[in-house]
Design an enzyme around this catalytic site. Structure first.
Site, PDB file in Angstrom:
ATOM      1  N   ASN A  49       9.404  -3.815  -8.844  1.00 27.87           N
ATOM      2  CA  ASN A  49       9.522  -5.033  -9.648  1.00 27.87           C
ATOM      3  C   ASN A  49      10.615  -5.970  -9.159  1.00 27.87           C
ATOM      4  O   ASN A  49      10.522  -7.175  -9.319  1.00 27.87           O
ATOM      5  CB  ASN A  49       9.733  -4.686 -11.126  1.00 27.87           C
ATOM      6  CG  ASN A  49      10.852  -3.688 -11.320  1.00 27.87           C
ATOM      7  OD1 ASN A  49      10.889  -2.632 -10.679  1.00 27.87           O
ATOM      8  ND2 ASN A  49      11.783  -4.017 -12.186  1.00 27.87           N
ATOM      9  N   SER A  60      -0.339  -2.937 -16.950  1.00 22.58           N
ATOM     10  CA  SER A  60       0.109  -3.823 -18.011  1.00 22.58           C
ATOM     11  C   SER A  60      -0.733  -5.092 -17.911  1.00 22.58           C
ATOM     12  O   SER A  60      -1.104  -5.503 -16.809  1.00 22.58           O
ATOM     13  CB  SER A  60       1.584  -4.127 -17.761  1.00 22.58           C
ATOM     14  OG  SER A  60       1.978  -5.195 -18.571  1.00 22.58           O
ATOM     15  N   ALA A  61      -1.020  -5.735 -19.035  1.00 28.85           N
ATOM     16  CA  ALA A  61      -1.811  -6.967 -18.982  1.00 28.85           C
ATOM     17  C   ALA A  61      -0.946  -8.189 -18.688  1.00 28.85           C
ATOM     18  O   ALA A  61      -1.355  -9.100 -17.983  1.00 28.85           O
ATOM     19  CB  ALA A  61      -2.566  -7.170 -20.304  1.00 28.85           C
ATOM     20  N   THR A  91       5.072   0.527 -20.112  1.00 26.28           N
ATOM     21  CA  THR A  91       6.125   1.457 -20.551  1.00 26.28           C
ATOM     22  C   THR A  91       5.503   2.639 -21.280  1.00 26.28           C
ATOM     23  O   THR A  91       5.812   3.802 -20.998  1.00 26.28           O
ATOM     24  CB  THR A  91       7.158   0.743 -21.440  1.00 26.28           C
ATOM     25  OG1 THR A  91       7.888  -0.180 -20.634  1.00 26.28           O
ATOM     26  CG2 THR A  91       8.126   1.722 -22.065  1.00 26.28           C
ATOM     27  N   CYS A 134      26.451  -9.365 -14.597  1.00 29.45           N
ATOM     28  CA  CYS A 134      27.852  -9.590 -14.912  1.00 29.45           C
ATOM     29  C   CYS A 134      28.055  -9.653 -16.420  1.00 29.45           C
ATOM     30  O   CYS A 134      29.163  -9.572 -16.917  1.00 29.45           O
ATOM     31  CB  CYS A 134      28.331 -10.882 -14.267  1.00 29.45           C
ATOM     32  SG  CYS A 134      30.085 -11.196 -14.432  1.00 29.45           S
TER      33      CYS A 134
END
Lengths: 127, 404
Positions: free
Chosen positions: B155, B203-204, B76, B328
């Site tokens: 993803n 990312s790790a 991110t 939902c």
């Protein structure tokens, strides 16, 4: 998210699952919701000549709370008059099932479903 | 077999025990606990050595130069640094950015922020297989385009973007190309001597490393400049200040080293698992795979069981830790924006389940999942009015629904 025990119990053992013959003049059908919203409920009632709901069946596409709400309503309306059934409030359902705020719409849908079924039955009778 | 079974490796992976062991050695008084920025004593030098070894391990998986690796707190932050960093540095060249509708929120929300600052963003549509085609990218390029940002592997649906072909287009036009590779490192071969990618986010914790650490690859030739977001001690050549967390970095380095060593073995293991799962499910009625089957990583299988709602399905899959494309729980009841971008019907978008597996998943676990899925889907279809209607031959797209 965590579900209440009441929701889980109805979800695991839903009451009155099924389908009635819609062409029977004693049967009223209410179908509410939309696949786009993630829930569709079909609730059916069988009404005696005396105006008492003898039987109720449902099928629901939706989350566990929606399934539980419709299952509970089918239990409640059996033995009620049409007027009593039409007076059921979503808040009673939400309280009984301890629905969290994000799931209140499931109880609203169940209230709409029973009202729609009563309407449908009345329309059939007056036709 | 331990229950519940973890099928959510795309969300995060457990740390490989070999990684954890290296990390533990960088914490306590008798370990390598020093500040890598301390120049005046052995504790600092040793920590710096460990950080630089890890930097090389990360670079090695990517065939990059270690000097092109900048440590961050995760993908991110890497996405933020890449996109905002380029936009703020090159804004005089142009204010147009290209991305897609199926990007991670770290990219989409960063682009939204830049729109508020006066940048213009084009959001490309994928095809129905979830692929962003190079021609689509080429068609969206304008005179004032400064950046293209696309993910390598999605993803949710695991589809692979043809970043080699897209890189050729952007390089020729002198446009910077950023790729979020959080889901692809360790799953797809990445060779940055060949790929014309300028910035790449990692990312790790998606590849058996710890959470809280990531990296941004910043190309040296041609040199890419960034305006920093985090200011302070001037760490990471001024691109990202803040004391380097040695244990996290060492963990990421070891995870990337293992990923390089075990890439082929990991992939053939996951392909076998994926095929086993699909073989077990494909004979069920109305089961659909979301996203291209051929152009996807083997670690992901995103499936829709039509006429069954995702959240209630998850309730029935008590032994399986999977994720659903249906949200939902939110007030809006919106299904996944990725699946919507593929043009999936509402019923299918609301009924999707993402299976993602990894290094530690076993055949036995897959078989258990197949059994539980079949039971759950069967039960919920018995409960589903949509299933009844489908069986009666009703076209659901023609029904007038009572929206609420």
């Amino acid at each position: 998210m965590a579900y209440s025990e009441e929701v889980l119990e109805h979800y695991e053992n839903p009451r009155n699952v099924g389908k009635m013959d819609d062409s029977d003049s004693h049967v009223g059908t209410g179908m509410v919701g939309a696949p786009a919203c993630g829930d569709v409920m079909r609730l059916q009632i069988k009404v005696s000549d005396e105006g008492i709901i003898e039987d109720a069946k449902f099928k629901t596409y939706g989350c566990g709370s929606a399934i539980a709400s419709s299952s509970l309503v089918t239990e409640w309306v059996k033995g009620m008059t049409l007027e009593q059934a039409a007076e059921l409030k979503n808040t009673q359902i939400a309280d009984q099932l301890a629905l969290p705020p994000v799931k209140i719409h499931c109880s609203v849908l169940a209230e709409d479903a029973i009202k729609a079924a009563v309407e449908d039955y009345k329309k059939k009778q007056s036709a | 077999m331990k229950l519940p079974i973890y099928f959510d490796y795309s969300a995060t992976t457990p740390v490989d025990p070999r990684v954890a062991e290296k990390m533990v050695a960088c914490l306590t008084l008798d370990g390598n606990f020093g500040n890598p920025a301390s120049r005046s004593h052995l504790f600092g030098w040793k920590a710096e050595d460990a950080v630089e070894t890890a930097r090389k391990q990360v670079a090695d998986l990517l065939s990059a130069d270690p000097r092109e690796i900048v440590w961050t707190s995760g993908a991110t932050e890497s996405d933020n640094l890449a996109i905002k960093g380029v936009a703020h540095f090159y804004h005089k060249k142009g204010k147009h950015i290209i991305t897609s509708r199926i990007e991670h929120k770290a990219v989409l929300d960063t682009c939204r922020q830049l729109e508020r600052e006066g940048f213009e963003v084009t959001y490309l549509d994928p095809d129905s297989d979830g692929l962003i085609h190079p021609e689509t990218v080429a068609g969206a390029i304008r005179e004032d385009t400064i950046l293209v940002s696309l993910m390598h592997v999605n993803n949710e649906i695991g589809t692979i973007t043809d970043i080699a072909a897209i890189g050729e287009i952007t390089r020729e036009k002198g446009i910077i190309f950023h790729v979020d590779a959080a889901q692809s490192a360790g799953k797809v071969e990445i060779d940055l001597t060949k790929l014309k990618v300028d910035l790449m986010s990692f990312s790790a914790h998606k590849i058996y490393g710890p959470k809280g650490i990531g990296a941004l690859y910043v190309r040296r030739k041609p040199r890419i400049r960034l305006e920093a977001i985090m200011h302070g001690g001037g760490h990471e050549r001024g691109m990202r200040s803040g004391t380097l967390p040695t244990h996290q970095i060492v963990g990421m380095g070891e995870a990337f080293r293992l990923a390089k060593d075990e890439l082929a073995a990991d992939n053939s293991h996951m392909l076998a698992l994926r095929n086993r799962l699909w073989e077990g499910l494909k004979d069920m009625e109305e089961v659909h795979i979301n996203g291209s089957f051929s152009q996807r990583v083997p670690a992901n299988l995103n499936i829709s069981f039509a006429f069954v709602e995702g959240e209630s399905l998850l309730m029935s899959l008590k032994d399986l830790a999977v994720s659903s494309g249906s949200a939902c729980t939110s007030a809006s009841l919106e299904p996944s924006y990725v699946l919507r971008a593929l043009g999936l019907s509402d019923e299918l978008a609301h009924s999707s389940i993402r299976f993602s597996f990894g290094r530690f998943t076993t055949n036995e676990e897959i078989d258990h999942a197949i059994g539980q899925l079949k039971t759950a889907v069967g039960k919920l279809r018995e409960l589903s009015p949509l299933w009844d209607m489908f069986k009666d031959g009703v076209d659901l797209s023609k029904v007038e629904w009572v929206h609420h």
